[in-house]
Scaffold this motif. Structure first.
Motif, PDB file in Angstrom:
ATOM      1  N   SER A  85       0.819  -1.217   0.000  1.00 35.31           N
ATOM      2  CA  SER A  85       0.000   0.000   0.000  1.00 35.31           C
ATOM      3  C   SER A  85       0.847   1.258   0.000  1.00 35.31           C
ATOM      4  O   SER A  85       0.313   2.361  -0.082  1.00 35.31           O
ATOM      5  N   GLY A  86       2.141   1.113   0.171  1.00 38.06           N
ATOM      6  CA  GLY A  86       3.026   2.279   0.133  1.00 38.06           C
ATOM      7  C   GLY A  86       2.955   3.155   1.366  1.00 38.06           C
ATOM      8  O   GLY A  86       3.316   4.332   1.324  1.00 38.06           O
ATOM      9  N   GLY A  87       2.510   2.583   2.478  1.00 32.72           N
ATOM     10  CA  GLY A  87       2.426   3.361   3.722  1.00 32.72           C
ATOM     11  C   GLY A  87       3.750   3.333   4.468  1.00 32.72           C
ATOM     12  O   GLY A  87       4.409   2.308   4.527  1.00 32.72           O
ATOM     13  N   MET A  88       4.127   4.485   5.014  1.00 31.51           N
ATOM     14  CA  MET A  88       5.399   4.565   5.747  1.00 31.51           C
ATOM     15  C   MET A  88       5.220   5.353   7.023  1.00 31.51           C
ATOM     16  O   MET A  88       4.584   6.397   7.021  1.00 31.51           O
ATOM     17  N   MET A  89       5.787   4.855   8.104  1.00 29.74           N
ATOM     18  CA  MET A  89       5.775   5.577   9.377  1.00 29.74           C
ATOM     19  C   MET A  89       7.004   6.468   9.429  1.00 29.74           C
ATOM     20  O   MET A  89       8.132   5.956   9.422  1.00 29.74           O
ATOM     21  N   ILE A  90       6.798   7.763   9.489  1.00 23.67           N
ATOM     22  CA  ILE A  90       7.943   8.682   9.523  1.00 23.67           C
ATOM     23  C   ILE A  90       7.791   9.636  10.722  1.00 23.67           C
ATOM     24  O   ILE A  90       6.825  10.405  10.786  1.00 23.67           O
ATOM     25  N   PRO A  91       8.730   9.560  11.660  1.00 30.49           N
ATOM     26  CA  PRO A  91       8.644  10.432  12.831  1.00 30.49           C
ATOM     27  C   PRO A  91       8.713  11.902  12.428  1.00 30.49           C
ATOM     28  O   PRO A  91       9.471  12.272  11.533  1.00 30.49           O
ATOM     29  N   ASN A  92       7.931  12.739  13.117  1.00 30.67           N
ATOM     30  CA  ASN A  92       8.020  14.183  12.891  1.00 30.67           C
ATOM     31  C   ASN A  92       8.753  14.864  14.038  1.00 30.67           C
ATOM     32  O   ASN A  92       9.020  16.058  13.988  1.00 30.67           O
ATOM     33  N   ASN A  93       9.030  14.091  15.094  1.00 30.55           N
ATOM     34  CA  ASN A  93       9.750  14.640  16.244  1.00 30.55           C
ATOM     35  C   ASN A  93      10.593  13.503  16.831  1.00 30.55           C
ATOM     36  O   ASN A  93      10.050  12.520  17.347  1.00 30.55           O
ATOM     37  N   GLU A  99      10.419   8.151  22.396  1.00 30.01           N
ATOM     38  CA  GLU A  99       9.657   7.908  23.623  1.00 30.01           C
ATOM     39  C   GLU A  99       8.459   6.995  23.332  1.00 30.01           C
ATOM     40  O   GLU A  99       8.184   6.043  24.062  1.00 30.01           O
ATOM     41  N   TYR A 100       7.745   7.306  22.273  1.00 29.69           N
ATOM     42  CA  TYR A 100       6.583   6.496  21.888  1.00 29.69           C
ATOM     43  C   TYR A 100       7.011   5.039  21.630  1.00 29.69           C
ATOM     44  O   TYR A 100       6.397   4.095  22.146  1.00 29.69           O
ATOM     45  N   LEU A 101       8.067   4.885  20.857  1.00 27.18           N
ATOM     46  CA  LEU A 101       8.487   3.527  20.503  1.00 27.18           C
ATOM     47  C   LEU A 101       8.971   2.755  21.732  1.00 27.18           C
ATOM     48  O   LEU A 101       8.697   1.568  21.873  1.00 27.18           O
ATOM     49  N   LEU A 117      16.847   1.291  18.280  1.00 31.39           N
ATOM     50  CA  LEU A 117      15.624   2.091  18.192  1.00 31.39           C
ATOM     51  C   LEU A 117      15.937   3.526  17.732  1.00 31.39           C
ATOM     52  O   LEU A 117      15.254   4.087  16.868  1.00 31.39           O
ATOM     53  N   THR A 118      16.993   4.084  18.298  1.00 36.29           N
ATOM     54  CA  THR A 118      17.394   5.444  17.925  1.00 36.29           C
ATOM     55  C   THR A 118      17.842   5.484  16.457  1.00 36.29           C
ATOM     56  O   THR A 118      17.481   6.397  15.705  1.00 36.29           O
ATOM     57  N   ALA A 119      18.588   4.478  16.048  1.00 39.46           N
ATOM     58  CA  ALA A 119      19.042   4.423  14.647  1.00 39.46           C
ATOM     59  C   ALA A 119      17.837   4.300  13.726  1.00 39.46           C
ATOM     60  O   ALA A 119      17.768   4.945  12.668  1.00 39.46           O
ATOM     61  N   PHE A 120      16.852   3.504  14.150  1.00 38.13           N
ATOM     62  CA  PHE A 120      15.637   3.336  13.343  1.00 38.13           C
ATOM     63  C   PHE A 120      14.938   4.675  13.144  1.00 38.13           C
ATOM     64  O   PHE A 120      14.562   5.046  12.026  1.00 38.13           O
ATOM     65  N   VAL A 121      14.780   5.416  14.240  1.00 38.90           N
ATOM     66  CA  VAL A 121      14.088   6.713  14.154  1.00 38.90           C
ATOM     67  C   VAL A 121      14.894   7.686  13.279  1.00 38.90           C
ATOM     68  O   VAL A 121      14.343   8.353  12.397  1.00 38.90           O
TER      69      VAL A 121
END
Ligand SMILES: Cc1cc2nc3c(=O)[nH]c(=O)nc-3n(C[C@H](O)[C@H](O)[C@H](O)COP(=O)(O)OP(=O)(O)OC[C@H]3O[C@@H](n4cnc5c(N)ncnc54)[C@H](O)[C@@H]3O)c2cc1C
Length: 175
Positions: A85-93, A99-101, A117-121
């Motif tokens: 579906s081409g959906g992507m989770m992209i942090p804005n902050n 913190e959320y993750l 986790l930090t590298a992922f964000v």
């Protein structure tokens, strides 16, 4: 089998795969053809599979100056990525997203690796620009936030879609 040589080629191959077109710059062994007995080719980076992960890794390696070769088992590239579906989770902050993750791990009683986790964000925050650098005319849009909305800071992650919206025939335009 052969290497891909430019960002545009990568993308064209991907788009062709997504559209179900047969022609792609990804050269592959003819279906049913016997594999060569001997095949000599050296490369800095060898990619197995021309889906999203393989294409991203190949483009990044190529941009860094590496000689890249890709092997794809199917007659055309794209893999599951091309039919997703081409959906992507992209942090804005960054901080709030981390913190959320962290909280999702706690919620699931899972072991977490803060460095990973930090590298992922950090890398996820680059993904929209990376994709738009490949297809500047593509339409991208936000259609929600991270999945677990009962967990604080879920709005620190936007859900982006990278494709032509339903009903819109022409591609391109602003964001
Ligand atoms: C219908 C659908 C909708 C989805 N929607 C979303 C979404 O909106 N958002 C999201 O994040 N995820 C979504 N997903 C999941 C997402 O598509 C996959 O997690 C993602 O595409 C995996 O990418 P990949 O590069 O690891 O694998 P793929 O894109 O599947 O690429 C793997 C490639 O490797 C090739 N290959 C396999 N074995 C070999 C081999 N031995 N030698 C050579 N080549 C090989 C395959 O042929 C394929 O081309 C969706 C999945 C589906 C099926």
């Amino acid at each position: 089998m052969s290497k891909l040589i430019s960002k545009r080629s990568f993308l064209k191959g991907f788009a062709a795969a997504a559209a179900g077109a047969a022609a792609a710059p990804l050269v592959h062994a003819k279906p049913g053809a016997p594999l060569p007995q001997k095949w000599d080719r050296e490369a800095d980076v060898v990619i197995l599979g021309y889906g999203g992960a393989g294409a991203s890794a190949a483009i990044t390696a190529k941009d860094a100056g590496a000689d890249v070769v890709i092997f794809e088992k199917c007659p055309q590239g794209g893999g599951n990525t091309a039919v997703s579906s081409g959906g992507m989770m992209i942090p804005n902050n960054r901080e709030r997203a981390i913190e959320y993750l962290r909280k999702t791990y706690d919620f699931a009683n899972s072991e977490k690796d803060d460095e990973l986790l930090t590298a992922f964000v950090d890398e996820a925050m680059k993904s929209k620009d990376f994709l738009l650098s490949l297809a500047p005319d593509q339409k991208v849009y936000i259609y929600g936030h991270a999945g677990f909305q009962s967990i604080p800071e879920s709005d620190a992650i936007d859900k982006w879609r990278f494709r032509t919206p339903k009903g819109q025939k022409t591609r391109g335009g602003d964001m």
